[in-house]
Design an enzyme around this catalytic site. Structure first.
Site: not given
Length: 336
Positions: A64, A113, A175, A177, A217, A247, A297, A318
């Protein structure tokens, strides 16, 4: 009480534009008397984890406030900890827009992102100006154009720069991404990375005469046997904590919904059960040898309690924060 009206206005905008507008306003109040406008009183619920004392068990998850621009304003809302980043050694623009999508009916988000951020030096300057009295986590990653086989170097560069200013450091290897990033969660690549990080941590402990814990993470898409291997590596390398989870690529719960087929990581309510199950399996495997920070979630007191019942010592929000706003912070901290 006011957030439903704010949300209605923000949800008329493109998700990234809504984020920019919100942060423009937060930047205006952060570090000024106007911070009182976003301040809310929450009860003290102290928790000790990774050798640190958290004012309460609820944190803001990374992603964020990527550049640490609004630490004080976000802190005023009642978070016990704030995790800023993910930050990389050099600034990078991230992936092409649009790159974040709301799945309103599912109360979920899909983002790709791609670690857009202003670089670690900029983040450090922002942290120096902050006065947040909770625990500040700094989440670090690798630049997109750094080959995965040299990814460790990027983490070590970031560690060196953020170490004096971090309450804890989060290593983002999950991540979906950044091409190839998740391969760092497996086998020799993970062992090599963790070995380098642990050596750097001990070197920086000597240099700065303070110990800053490191948490890794992980993704929610690991198979049970992969999760066992990750847990084993974290314990063997004396890592201080694990953040579960990032995610997911799984779209099974959002099939047929608008934007469900967009590339990226899915967060929010559709991730809730999957991340909780990972925490449960991880907790059974770790057996108390290192703490788990539960994220994925959480959108209610019950969802937060479920993460803790599954084995988490702390929790983060988040997407739930985007959908429910600051009242969710007070609700969770008060009743958890």
């Amino acid at each position: 009480m006011y957030y439903p009206f704010v949300r209605k206005a923000l949800f008329q905008l493109d998700p990234e534009r809504a984020h920019e507008v919100t942060f423009q306003q937060l930047r205006r109040v952060t570090g000024t008397p106007l911070e009182m406008l976003v301040r809310q009183k929450v009860p003290a619920r102290p928790v000790t984890c990774m050798g640190l004392t958290f004012k309460n068990p609820l944190g803001l998850a990374a992603g964020l406030d990527k550049n640490g621009e609004c630490i004080d304003a976000l802190g005023a809302m009642g978070f016990g900890s704030i995790e800023i980043g993910t930050v990389t050694p050099r600034p990078q623009p991230g992936n092409d827009k649009p790159r974040i999508f709301r799945l309103v009916d599912a109360e979920g988000l899909i983002n790709r992102m791609g670690f857009n951020n202003h670089g670690v030096d900029n983040l450090v300057e922002n942290v120096k100006k902050a006065h947040f009295d909770g625990v500040l986590g700094i989440n670090i990653g690798k630049n997109k154009d750094t080959p995965v086989e040299h990814g460790k170097d990027d983490y070590l560069i970031c560690m060196e720069k953020v170490y004096p200013y971090a309450g804890y450091i989060a290593i983002n290897i999950s991540s979906p991404n950044t091409p190839g990033l998740r391969t760092l969660q497996y086998g020799e690549a993970l062992d090599d990375l963790l070995s380098g990080i642990k050596n750097k941590q001990l070197e920086l402990q000597q240099k700065h005469q303070k110990y800053v814990p490191v948490a890794v993470k992980i993704a929610p898409d690991l198979l049970p046997e992969e999760l066992i291997q990750v847990a084993d590596s974290l314990v063997r390398h004396n890592i201080d904590g694990v953040i579960a989870t990032n995610t997911t690529l799984d779209r099974s719960l959002v099939q047929g919904m608008k934007h469900c087929d967009e590339t990226g990581g899915l967060s929010g309510r559709p991730l809730q059960l999957k991340s909780t199950e990972i925490i449960r399996m991880l907790s059974a495997e770790l057996n108390g040898r290192l703490p788990i920070i539960g994220v994925g979630g959480i959108d209610s007191v019950i969802a937060a309690r479920e993460k803790i019942a599954a084995g988490a010592s702390l929790v983060q929000i988040y997407s739930g924060f985007i959908f429910k706003g600051p009242p969710l912070i007070k609700e969770i901290v008060t009743h958890i």
